[in-house]
Design an enzyme around this catalytic site. Structure first.
Site, PDB file in Angstrom:
ATOM      1  N   ASN A 114     -11.625  84.098 -13.033  1.00 40.85           N
ATOM      2  CA  ASN A 114     -12.127  83.883 -11.729  1.00 40.85           C
ATOM      3  C   ASN A 114     -11.553  82.535 -11.095  1.00 40.85           C
ATOM      4  OD1 ASN A 114     -12.657  82.070 -13.475  1.00 40.85           O
ATOM      5  ND2 ASN A 114     -14.963  81.962 -13.544  1.00 40.85           N
ATOM      6  N   CYS A 115     -10.026  82.689 -11.512  1.00 40.48           N
ATOM      7  CA  CYS A 115      -9.447  81.524 -10.962  1.00 40.48           C
ATOM      8  C   CYS A 115      -8.975  81.567  -9.507  1.00 40.48           C
ATOM      9  CB  CYS A 115      -8.040  81.371 -11.570  1.00 40.48           C
ATOM     10  SG  CYS A 115      -7.927  80.046 -12.450  1.00 40.48           S
ATOM     11  N   LEU A 116      -8.717  82.834  -9.172  1.00 34.26           N
ATOM     12  CA  LEU A 116      -8.470  82.969  -7.532  1.00 34.26           C
ATOM     13  C   LEU A 116      -9.356  83.765  -6.892  1.00 34.26           C
ATOM     14  CD1 LEU A 116      -4.545  82.685  -6.727  1.00 34.26           C
ATOM     15  CD2 LEU A 116      -6.563  82.238  -5.388  1.00 34.26           C
TER      16      LEU A 116
END
EC number: 2.8.1.-
Lengths: 116, 130, 121, 96
Positions: A114-116
């Site tokens: 869910n980083c980007l």
């Protein structure tokens, strides 16, 4: 975003496979030595301060089954290492770049989805 | 007004993509802007280049592509949802060592953060899902 | 818009039946990671995501509970369930994880009566 | 004010959840499978007076319920009317 030139193996003498973004293909390959090599690859020399964070991230993953994004990483650090270290600037100095991703990689965790 | 669409149904399984396309044309016909379409959950299948409906049925991917070509609408596909379901771009295929890929421009793989950006940029975000 | 609470994510699907729950929670986590303040409303089958005795599913199917436990690390601490849902599913509040706030019918309606961003999964 | 868009049958979980969320002054638009509500003029949603309820004409026609809707004098909108509703109501939530 493309990192196709990343080596597929951690080093020439090891058979530890990396995905094209440099994360371990088999998470059970991780060891402290492997962490040191992954850190080398990031241009980081691991100190006890780095290890505090690596261990913290590994226990985060053991408990929640997900590598933390930056915000929860800061919170987890704050909780176990105190206010002084629980700040994003401290973590960013230890692990420059995309801090959450870099820590996850060195700690032998899957890339935070869910980083980007 | 700026509109965004969130499409979370799969073509030929669910009516959501058809409804969304019809709605997209209707908002453009009323003079609004369509700032982007975001495909999430089973909606990522809308991007598959390999979908092959019979000649007498609408090819939904082509319909989205036409919307992009005629109106410049960005078509963003959630990368995490797409990869899980085997919807893969050329660069992701190379990254994972695959010999095939099925997502091409104008569809773009992107993070979920793009959905939040779209939501904040638009006055209206309309969801189509089943 | 009330800046102190930017987004409400509604979760209406149970664990292990579809990927709606996981992808709904992912949306909430990403928003929180981006600094938005997020409230979760669990309606209908979605409330089953909060059962504290749940485990991992069929081979390779991750459990939901670790993610629910993780929410507080993302500063997501507003977990709401309508009373009506608890009654309909016959689940006592005590069988859910800690920190869940049940809401009356009018409290649920009130959540929808003020302008806020909403995702419905 | 919210435009609630329902895509599932009138007695589905999603329909009941929409009902829990809807406030006086909101509106309810029935599309896709939800238009089968046209066949059931005794449903609660047709009797209440707190919020307007609309059926999407194209979906009614496709399913063969257009006559039933006009027979029971139920309000319909075409796709342009759907867009107008989204212009009028600041927010929308889709229940599926």
């Amino acid at each position: 975003m493309n990192n196709t030139d990343t080596p597929r193996y951690l080093s020439t003498e090891s058979n530890i496979e990396l995905d094209p973004e440099g994360y371990l293909v088999d998470l059970s390959d991780w060891s402290e030595t492997v962490a040191g090599q992954l850190a080398d690859d990031e241009g980081i020399e691991l100190t006890p301060e780095h290890w505090e964070i690596i261990n913290l991230v590994r226990s985060f993953y053991a408990r929640y089954e997900m590598a933390p994004a930056m915000r929860p990483l800061v919170k987890a650090t704050q909780r176990s290492l105190g206010e002084e270290k629980g700040r994003s600037i401290y973590l960013m100095r230890l692990f420059p770049g995309s801090t959450a991703k870099v820590v996850a990689r060195i700690a032998g965790l899957p890339k935070p989805t869910n980083c980007l | 007004m700026d509109y965004g669409l969130l499409v979370m149904g799969a073509p030929y399984s669910q009516p959501a993509p058809h409804s969304a396309l019809r709605f997209a044309h209707a908002i453009l016909a009323r003079g609004h802007q369509l700032a982007g379409v975001f495909f999430y959950h089973d909606g990522v299948h809308n991007a598959s280049s390999l979908m092959t409906p019979p000649q007498d049925e609408l090819n939904i991917r082509e319909a989205w592509k036409a919307l992009h070509e005629q109106h410049g609408v960005p078509l963003d596909v959630c990368i995490a949802a797409a990869l899980r379901r085997g919807v893969v771009s050329e660069s992701e295929a190379a990254r994972h060592g695959y010999t095939a890929f099925n997502l091409e421009a104008p569809f773009e793989l992107t993070g979920l953060g793009q959905l939040l950006t779209l939501q904040q940029r638009c006055q209206r975000l309309i969801t189509f899902a089943n | 818009m009330d800046k102190s609470e930017d987004l409400m994510v509604i979760i209406r699907h149970a664990p292990h039946n579809s990927n709606w729950l996981r992808e709904g929670l992912d949306a909430a986590l990403v928003a929180a990671a981006f600094g938005q303040s997020v409230r979760l409303l669990f309606m209908g089958q979605g409330a089953l995501a909060l059962c504290k005795e749940q485990q991992a599913g069929a081979p390779g199917q991750k459990a939901t509970l670790p993610t629910i436990d993780m929410l507080e690390m993302y500063e997501i601490d507003q977990l709401n369930v309508p009373d009506q849902t608890l009654e309909e599913l016959n689940i006592p509040l005590a069988s859910l994880v800690n920190g869940v706030t049940p809401l009356s019918e009018s409290q649920v309606k009130a959540l929808f009566s003020q302008p806020r961003l909403i995702f419905n999964f | 004010m919210i435009l609630h868009i329902l895509t599932t049958a009138p007695l589905s979980d999603a329909a009941r959840q929409a009902e829990q969320a809807i406030n006086p002054g909101d509106a309810l638009l029935l599309i896709e499978e939800a238009v089968s509500a046209a066949l059931q003029p005794d449903l609660d949603c047709w009797k209440q007076t707190d919020y307007p309820v609309f059926l999407l004409e194209e979906d009614l026609v496709a399913r063969g319920f257009a006559n039933a809707a006009s027979h029971h004098r139920l309000a319909t909108v075409d796709i342009e009317g759907f867009v107008q509703l989204t212009e009028q109501y600041e927010q929308s939530i889709t229940w599926y």
